[in-house]
Each structure stands twice: as structure tokens, then as C-alpha cells.
Scaffold this motif. Structure first.
Motif, PDB file in Angstrom:
ATOM      1  N   LEU A   1       0.834  -1.203   0.000  1.00 15.62           N
ATOM      2  CA  LEU A   1       0.000   0.000   0.000  1.00 15.62           C
ATOM      3  C   LEU A   1       0.869   1.253   0.000  1.00 15.62           C
ATOM      4  O   LEU A   1       0.627   2.195  -0.767  1.00 15.62           O
ATOM      5  CB  LEU A   1      -0.926   0.003   1.216  1.00 15.62           C
TER       6      LEU A   1
ATOM      7  N   VAL B   1       2.504   1.729  -3.444  1.00 16.76           N
ATOM      8  CA  VAL B   1       1.548   2.215  -4.440  1.00 16.76           C
ATOM      9  C   VAL B   1       1.232   3.690  -4.197  1.00 16.76           C
ATOM     10  O   VAL B   1       1.208   4.492  -5.149  1.00 16.76           O
ATOM     11  CB  VAL B   1       0.258   1.364  -4.405  1.00 16.76           C
ATOM     12  N   CYS B   2       1.006   4.062  -2.946  1.00 17.40           N
ATOM     13  CA  CYS B   2       0.668   5.452  -2.642  1.00 17.40           C
ATOM     14  C   CYS B   2       1.810   6.394  -3.027  1.00 17.40           C
ATOM     15  O   CYS B   2       1.580   7.464  -3.612  1.00 17.40           O
ATOM     16  CB  CYS B   2       0.341   5.605  -1.158  1.00 17.40           C
TER      17      CYS B   2
ATOM     18  N   ALA C   1      -5.106   3.858  -9.208  1.00 17.62           N
ATOM     19  CA  ALA C   1      -4.541   3.537  -7.897  1.00 17.62           C
ATOM     20  C   ALA C   1      -5.244   4.332  -6.795  1.00 17.62           C
ATOM     21  O   ALA C   1      -5.568   3.782  -5.728  1.00 17.62           O
ATOM     22  CB  ALA C   1      -3.046   3.827  -7.888  1.00 17.62           C
TER      23      ALA C   1
ATOM     24  N   VAL D   1      -7.375   2.693  -3.500  1.00 18.43           N
ATOM     25  CA  VAL D   1      -7.063   2.975  -2.098  1.00 18.43           C
ATOM     26  C   VAL D   1      -8.248   3.658  -1.417  1.00 18.43           C
ATOM     27  O   VAL D   1      -8.626   3.320  -0.297  1.00 18.43           O
ATOM     28  CB  VAL D   1      -5.796   3.845  -2.001  1.00 18.43           C
TER      29      VAL D   1
ATOM     30  N   GLN E   1      -6.615  -8.008  -2.265  1.00 19.99           N
ATOM     31  CA  GLN E   1      -6.207  -6.610  -2.380  1.00 19.99           C
ATOM     32  C   GLN E   1      -4.690  -6.479  -2.461  1.00 19.99           C
ATOM     33  O   GLN E   1      -4.173  -5.616  -3.173  1.00 19.99           O
ATOM     34  CB  GLN E   1      -6.748  -5.799  -1.194  1.00 19.99           C
TER      35      GLN E   1
ATOM     36  N   SER F   1      -3.923  -7.267  -6.000  1.00 19.14           N
ATOM     37  CA  SER F   1      -4.362  -6.179  -6.875  1.00 19.14           C
ATOM     38  C   SER F   1      -3.435  -4.971  -6.764  1.00 19.14           C
ATOM     39  O   SER F   1      -3.111  -4.320  -7.775  1.00 19.14           O
ATOM     40  CB  SER F   1      -5.793  -5.756  -6.525  1.00 19.14           C
ATOM     41  N   LEU F   2      -2.996  -4.669  -5.555  1.00 18.94           N
ATOM     42  CA  LEU F   2      -2.079  -3.548  -5.366  1.00 18.94           C
ATOM     43  C   LEU F   2      -0.727  -3.823  -6.014  1.00 18.94           C
ATOM     44  O   LEU F   2      -0.096  -2.919  -6.580  1.00 18.94           O
ATOM     45  CB  LEU F   2      -1.917  -3.254  -3.875  1.00 18.94           C
ATOM     46  N   LYS F   3      -0.273  -5.072  -5.945  1.00 20.98           N
ATOM     47  CA  LYS F   3       0.989  -5.427  -6.605  1.00 20.98           C
ATOM     48  C   LYS F   3       0.859  -5.261  -8.124  1.00 20.98           C
ATOM     49  O   LYS F   3       1.777  -4.752  -8.785  1.00 20.98           O
ATOM     50  CB  LYS F   3       1.376  -6.863  -6.256  1.00 20.98           C
TER      51      LYS F   3
ATOM     52  N   GLN G   1      -1.192  -3.230  -9.606  1.00 18.28           N
ATOM     53  CA  GLN G   1      -1.285  -1.797  -9.878  1.00 18.28           C
ATOM     54  C   GLN G   1       0.080  -1.128  -9.748  1.00 18.28           C
ATOM     55  O   GLN G   1       0.405  -0.203 -10.510  1.00 18.28           O
ATOM     56  CB  GLN G   1      -2.294  -1.136  -8.934  1.00 18.28           C
TER      57      GLN G   1
END
Length: 328
Positions: free
Chosen positions: A176, A179-180, A272, A276, A307, A310-312, A314
Motif C-alpha cells: 500500500l 503504491v501510494c 490507484a 485505495v 487486495q 491487486s495492489l501489486k 497496480q
């Protein structure tokens, strides 16, 4: 009004609120699919089928809701297919027992098909017409798209949520944060020289009805931002499919207003940010009993494991070159 969960919004109160405007219900109340607000369809003898929408307390200010209404009415007056609030005694927003509400004519339609290029062309034309008008004026009270609202605040809320399984904290919050950080960097760099305009703000397929063309039922999430925000959510499938869909949308869009190809670099950062923000939105709304009933999987390990994946994915997408269209 502090009734964030709508516990006090009983059927009797709903009927009394409607009747306070001299509108008399001749049917039952049919709850429509809305989680942020409470929306009910009903029938009257004098006005036919109508919809009442009660706004969630403590979300938007009254000035922000009125600005949404003004925007809807402005576009509706141009003949665009926007379902605008009805006015009674010159007012579109009403209050009853502390709840703010509005009435609309009920509009039926089919589900929008993201893989239907003819429908995508229609959407591109409609959004182009909306943006041609919306770019001429600015919002005063509505919010803009910001990394604070869509990345920092949601990440903070998730870190303090008891709904994220403790044994998944390390993998989840590690990806997280990555990604942020990357989404913020990409978004900030790309948006710096892009004109921001009034937007619908939430053009995902379930917010679009189709009846001989697209219809927007309301503009509850309208805000200021880059034009691409009203286009990218209709993309689906692999990169080749998305290129075809995006080219269809933008070619129709450009018939009514110019499109800046630099905005294509915003698609993955915006995706992204939405991912989040959505997770945190569910977490923040969990005290509303409607949410555990509608999203029972939210607290399960499997959801958070998905999740992480999915974040990986993204994070990988954010590292790739932005989507390219041959026509630009």
C-alpha cells in the motif's frame, strides 16, 4: 443532524418528508441500490413515478449539495440527459427532521455495456458536451481531486482500521505504501500542467443508464479535476481492448471539445487512487449496518489477500509507460 447511519430514517419519516412538499405517495417505497445515500422510488397519482434521495449527514455541506444541483440543472437546461432535482417553491434541496433530501423524476434504462463500442461512442459524445460547458465555469464549494483525499487520508484510515487482519498487516501495508508513493509522484508530475474543470467525477458503468443513449441519474460525486477522470473508468479488459475503447471515447469526445493527450499519463495514478480510496470508504462506513450486510466479505482474509495481489498488479502498471493512442 449526526445520524450518520440513517437509523432514524424510518418509512414513516420518509413519507412525512415527501408529503411536506405536498407530494402524496400512492405506492410503497422501493429502496434503490445506493449505499452512500438513501434513495427510494415511489409512485404518485399527480406526478407519476418519482425518486427521493436523502443525503448522508456529515458528508457534503449544504453549499456543496446546492452547487451539485446547480450543475445538474445547468446541464439539464441545455437538453443533456441529466436527471436534475425538481424544484418546489423555488428550492431543490429540502430539510425534514434534520435530514436533507431532494426529489427527482424516476428514469428507467438498461445497464451500460462497457464492451459495446457504439455505447462508448455515445458516452464520449455526452461527456464531451458536458465538458464543453463545464470548462467555462468553476466550482466554488465542491472539492477537487487530491492526493490528500484519495491517498494520504485513506491510507491513514486503513492503518487505524481493525478490519485489516493483523497477520496481513506487513504485506498489505508494505505494498500500500509503495503504491501510494508512486501514484502520488506520477499524479503530481502529470497533473501540474493540465487544466482542471468541473466533472461528473464518478463515471463508472453502474452510474450510467442506457435508453436510446446514455443518461446520468445524478452528479452526487461531481468535483474539479482533469477531464480524463470522466473517461478512464469506462475502460475494461486487457491493454489492447482498453486502447480501442479509449480511442472510441476520445474520438467522439473531441467532436465537442479538445482533449489533451498528456492526460493519458493520469489513468494509472487515478486508478490507484480509486483503489485505495474505495477500501478506506468501506472501512469508514462500516458502522452503518447497511455495509456489513452488503459487503460481508470485506472483513475476510480472502478479500485482503486479493487486495494485496491487486495492489501489486497496480504497482507494476504504475511503472509501465502510460497508454498510447496511435491517433495522437
Amino acid at each position: 443532524m449526526s445520524d450518520f447511519t440513517f437509523e432514524g430514517l424510518t418509512p414513516a419519516l420518509i413519507l412525512d418528508a415527501i408529503e411536506s412538499l405536498d407530494i402524496y405517495v400512492s405506492s410503497g417505497l422501493l429502496a434503490l441500490n445506493s449505499y452512500e445515500n438513501r434513495v427510494y422510488q415511489f409512485v404518485t397519482e399527480d406526478h407519476g413515478r418519482m425518486v427521493v434521495k436523502f443525503y448522508r449527514p456529515n458528508r457534503w455541506s449544504t453549499a456543496q449539495i446546492l452547487e451539485e444541483h446547480e450543475f445538474s440543472l445547468e446541464l439539464h437546461a441545455l437538453g443533456l440527459p441529466i436527471v436534475a432535482p425538481l424544484k418546489f417553491n423555488g428550492e431543490s434541496l429540502h430539510t425534514f427532521c434534520g435530514y436533507r433530501f431532494a426529489l427527482f423524476l424516476s428514469m428507467g434504462g438498461r445497464e451500460f455495456e462497457v464492451d459495446n463500442l457504439e455505447q462508448l461512442e455515445g458516452m464520449g459524445s455526452l461527456i464531451g458536451q458536458i465538458h464543453a460547458k463545464s470548462a467555462k465555469k468553476s466550482f466554488t464549494h465542491r472539492l477537487g481531486i487530491s492526493v490528500a483525499e484519495f491517498l494520504h487520508d485513506p491510507a491513514h484510515a486503513l492503518k487505524h482500521s481493525e478490519l485489516v487482519p493483523f497477520h496481513l498487516h506487513l504485506p498489505f501495508f508494505t505494498i500500500l505504501e509503495q503504491v501510494c508513493t508512486l501514484a502520488e509522484s506520477k499524479y503530481t508530475a502529470a497533473v501540474a500542467n493540465i487544466t482542471q474543470i468541473r466533472l461528473h467525477g464518478d463515471c463508472h458503468p453502474s452510474n450510467i443508464l442506457w435508453r436510446d443513449g446514455p443518461i446520468f441519474v445524478d452528479l452526487d460525486d461531481c468535483r474539479t479535476g482533469p477531464a480524463i477522470q470522466d473517461l478512464w473508468m469506462m475502460l475494461a479488459g486487457d491493454i489492447n481492448q482498453q486502447q480501442i475503447q479509449l480511442e472510441t471515447l476520445i474520438n467522439a469526445y473531441k467532436k465537442f471539445t479538445p482533449f489533451n493527450p498528456s492526460e493519458l499519463a493520469l489513468i494509472e495514478p487515478l486508478r490507484a487512487m480509486r483503489m485505495v480510496h474505495y477500501m478506506a470508504w468501506l472501512s469508514k462506513r462500516w458502522e452503518d449496518p447497511a455495509f456489513p450486510r452488503a459487503f460481508p466479505w470485506f472483513g475476510e482474509d480472502k478479500y485482503w489477500e486479493n487486495q494485496i495481489l491487486s495492489l501489486k498488479e497496480q504497482f507494476s502498471a504504475l511503472q509501465q509507460p502510460s497508454i498510447h493512442l496511435p491517433s495522437f
